[in-house]
Design a protein around this motif. Structure first.
Motif, PDB file in Angstrom:
ATOM      1  N   ARG A 125       0.803  -1.225   0.000  1.00  0.00           N
ATOM      2  CA  ARG A 125       0.000   0.000   0.000  1.00  0.00           C
ATOM      3  C   ARG A 125       0.834   1.273   0.000  1.00  0.00           C
TER       4      ARG A 125
ATOM      5  N   ASP B  66       3.134   2.393  -2.024  1.00  0.00           N
ATOM      6  CA  ASP B  66       3.648   2.846  -3.315  1.00  0.00           C
ATOM      7  C   ASP B  66       5.148   2.635  -3.458  1.00  0.00           C
ATOM      8  N   ASN B  67       5.909   3.705  -3.453  1.00  0.00           N
ATOM      9  CA  ASN B  67       7.339   3.646  -3.750  1.00  0.00           C
ATOM     10  C   ASN B  67       8.231   3.559  -2.514  1.00  0.00           C
TER      11      ASN B  67
END
Length: 116
Positions: free
Chosen positions: A50, A52-53
């Motif tokens: 969850r 992202d990066n």
């Protein structure tokens, strides 16, 4: 109402606690971890998915920092959840999230977006 203070007691800086809290929460990914854990516990892999990066190593560092601060706890099943202070923090941050959503265009136009 303020009470009389012992002259021997050093005066506490009223901005110290909020400043320390903002320094903790201002670190990249901290607010996102709290946001993701607010609905309930998550395991590391789901939380990482969850985020992202956010790298696994950075997430590990942030989780450890939040554990040390007493904001989250690692459960016996290895998932993470907010502690009571963390839940209170999430409630306090709800107003910030509403404000940020309302003023997103203004904030984004200020150049502040890349500083997180």
């Amino acid at each position: 109402m303020r009470s009389a203070r012992d002259p021997e007691t050093p005066r506490r800086d009223p901005a110290a606690a909020p400043t320390q809290a903002m320094e903790l929460l201002g670190q990249r990914w901290m607010l996102r971890v709290i946001w993701e854990l607010e609905p309930g516990p998550l395991g590391f892999l789901e939380l990482r998915r969850r985020m992202d990066n956010c790298s696994s190593s950075m997430l590990s560092v942030r989780l450890q920092t939040l554990q040390t601060a007493g904001i989250i706890v690692k459960r016996p099943d290895k998932s993470y959840e907010l502690t009571y202070p963390g839940v209170e923090l999430g409630r306090a941050l709800e107003r910030l999230w509403v404000w940020a959503d309302r003023w997103h265009d203004t904030i984004a136009g200020s150049g502040a977006e890349g500083s997180a």
